[in-house]
Motif scaffolding. Structure first.
Motif, PDB file in Angstrom:
ATOM      1  N   TRP A   9       0.762  -1.193  -0.019  1.00 19.08           N
ATOM      2  CA  TRP A   9       0.024  -0.013   0.075  1.00 19.08           C
ATOM      3  C   TRP A   9       0.843   1.340   0.030  1.00 19.08           C
ATOM      4  CZ3 TRP A   9      -4.624   0.294  -1.651  1.00 19.08           C
ATOM      5  CH2 TRP A   9      -5.579  -0.712  -1.364  1.00 19.08           C
ATOM      6  N   GLY A  10       2.154   1.206   0.808  1.00 15.64           N
ATOM      7  CA  GLY A  10       2.964   2.619   0.625  1.00 15.64           C
ATOM      8  C   GLY A  10       3.726   2.470  -0.692  1.00 15.64           C
ATOM      9  N   PHE A  11       3.751   1.444  -1.413  1.00 18.43           N
ATOM     10  CA  PHE A  11       4.256   1.771  -2.730  1.00 18.43           C
ATOM     11  C   PHE A  11       3.348   2.520  -3.615  1.00 18.43           C
ATOM     12  CE2 PHE A  11       7.629  -1.845  -2.918  1.00 18.43           C
ATOM     13  CZ  PHE A  11       8.749  -1.309  -2.193  1.00 18.43           C
ATOM     14  N   LEU A  12       2.079   2.030  -3.305  1.00 16.42           N
ATOM     15  CA  LEU A  12       1.010   2.748  -4.220  1.00 16.42           C
ATOM     16  C   LEU A  12       0.774   3.988  -3.769  1.00 16.42           C
ATOM     17  CD1 LEU A  12      -1.592  -0.348  -4.817  1.00 16.42           C
ATOM     18  CD2 LEU A  12      -0.180   0.789  -6.326  1.00 16.42           C
ATOM     19  N   GLY A  13       1.049   4.489  -2.508  1.00 16.55           N
ATOM     20  CA  GLY A  13       0.865   5.532  -1.818  1.00 16.55           C
ATOM     21  C   GLY A  13      -0.785   5.939  -1.620  1.00 16.55           C
ATOM     22  N   VAL A  14      -1.543   4.737  -1.560  1.00 20.06           N
ATOM     23  CA  VAL A  14      -2.771   5.014  -1.256  1.00 20.06           C
ATOM     24  C   VAL A  14      -3.172   4.145  -0.098  1.00 20.06           C
ATOM     25  CG1 VAL A  14      -5.376   4.547  -2.210  1.00 20.06           C
ATOM     26  CG2 VAL A  14      -3.294   4.990  -3.794  1.00 20.06           C
ATOM     27  N   ARG A  15      -3.795   4.957   0.966  1.00 17.83           N
ATOM     28  CA  ARG A  15      -4.198   4.271   2.314  1.00 17.83           C
ATOM     29  C   ARG A  15      -5.098   5.149   2.950  1.00 17.83           C
ATOM     30  NH1 ARG A  15      -3.946  -0.857   3.897  1.00 17.83           N
ATOM     31  NH2 ARG A  15      -3.054  -1.213   6.090  1.00 17.83           N
ATOM     32  N   ARG A  16      -6.136   4.262   3.566  1.00 20.80           N
ATOM     33  CA  ARG A  16      -6.984   5.054   4.480  1.00 20.80           C
ATOM     34  C   ARG A  16      -6.358   5.415   5.943  1.00 20.80           C
ATOM     35  NH1 ARG A  16     -12.231   1.469   4.632  1.00 20.80           N
ATOM     36  NH2 ARG A  16     -10.204  -0.104   5.196  1.00 20.80           N
ATOM     37  N   ARG A  17      -6.716   6.649   6.416  1.00 24.22           N
ATOM     38  CA  ARG A  17      -6.133   7.162   7.451  1.00 24.22           C
ATOM     39  C   ARG A  17      -6.016   6.048   8.691  1.00 24.22           C
ATOM     40  NH1 ARG A  17      -3.975  11.970   9.021  1.00 24.22           N
ATOM     41  NH2 ARG A  17      -5.021  13.193   7.352  1.00 24.22           N
ATOM     42  N   THR A  18      -7.413   5.615   8.740  1.00 26.57           N
ATOM     43  CA  THR A  18      -7.648   4.558  10.011  1.00 26.57           C
ATOM     44  C   THR A  18      -6.791   3.449   9.759  1.00 26.57           C
ATOM     45  OG1 THR A  18      -9.487   3.615   8.591  1.00 26.57           O
ATOM     46  CG2 THR A  18     -10.160   5.081  10.390  1.00 26.57           C
ATOM     47  N   ASP A  19      -6.709   2.880   8.631  1.00 24.87           N
ATOM     48  CA  ASP A  19      -5.678   1.612   8.393  1.00 24.87           C
ATOM     49  C   ASP A  19      -4.291   2.133   8.418  1.00 24.87           C
ATOM     50  OD1 ASP A  19      -7.638   0.064   7.487  1.00 24.87           O
ATOM     51  OD2 ASP A  19      -7.724   0.308   5.455  1.00 24.87           O
ATOM     52  N   PHE A  20      -3.777   3.174   8.156  1.00 22.98           N
ATOM     53  CA  PHE A  20      -2.400   3.678   8.500  1.00 22.98           C
ATOM     54  C   PHE A  20      -2.237   3.769   9.933  1.00 22.98           C
ATOM     55  CE2 PHE A  20       0.376   7.345   9.515  1.00 22.98           C
ATOM     56  CZ  PHE A  20       1.455   6.748   8.817  1.00 22.98           C
ATOM     57  N   GLN A  21      -3.122   4.389  10.768  1.00 24.65           N
ATOM     58  CA  GLN A  21      -2.834   4.245  12.262  1.00 24.65           C
ATOM     59  C   GLN A  21      -2.957   3.027  12.960  1.00 24.65           C
ATOM     60  OE1 GLN A  21      -2.273   6.978  13.869  1.00 24.65           O
ATOM     61  NE2 GLN A  21      -2.591   8.293  12.082  1.00 24.65           N
ATOM     62  N   GLU A  22      -3.610   1.986  12.374  1.00 20.42           N
ATOM     63  CA  GLU A  22      -3.793   0.649  12.929  1.00 20.42           C
ATOM     64  C   GLU A  22      -2.128   0.120  12.644  1.00 20.42           C
ATOM     65  OE1 GLU A  22      -6.910  -1.534  11.208  1.00 20.42           O
ATOM     66  OE2 GLU A  22      -8.116  -0.355  12.005  1.00 20.42           O
ATOM     67  N   ASP A  23      -1.581   0.358  11.292  1.00 21.74           N
ATOM     68  CA  ASP A  23      -0.397  -0.180  10.977  1.00 21.74           C
ATOM     69  C   ASP A  23       0.641   0.514  11.664  1.00 21.74           C
ATOM     70  OD1 ASP A  23      -1.302  -1.879   8.865  1.00 21.74           O
ATOM     71  OD2 ASP A  23      -0.833  -0.144   7.408  1.00 21.74           O
TER      72      ASP A  23
END
Length: 56
Positions: A9-23
């Motif tokens: 997802w980081g390579f694509l540069g697309v991620r929801r904020r909630t998923d990012f916070q969980e990661d």
């Protein structure tokens, strides 16, 4: 597997904020960096092989 998914997802540069916070809360930054370096190497190696196959 969650680390690989987060790096992709980081390579694509697309991620929801909630998923990012969980990661951020769940994953180890050293594992993320290691997987990122390995996947970047594999990506470059794949591109080199593809160009050699097309040009060959």
């Amino acid at each position: 597997m969650a680390t690989v998914k987060a790096v992709l997802w980081g390579f694509l540069g697309v991620r929801r904020r909630t998923d990012f916070q969980e990661d951020v809360a769940r994953l180890n930054p050293l594992h993320l960096m290691a997987v990122g370096v390995v996947m970047a190497f594999l990506f470059v190696a794949g591109l080199i092989l593809l160009v050699n196959w097309i040009a060959g």
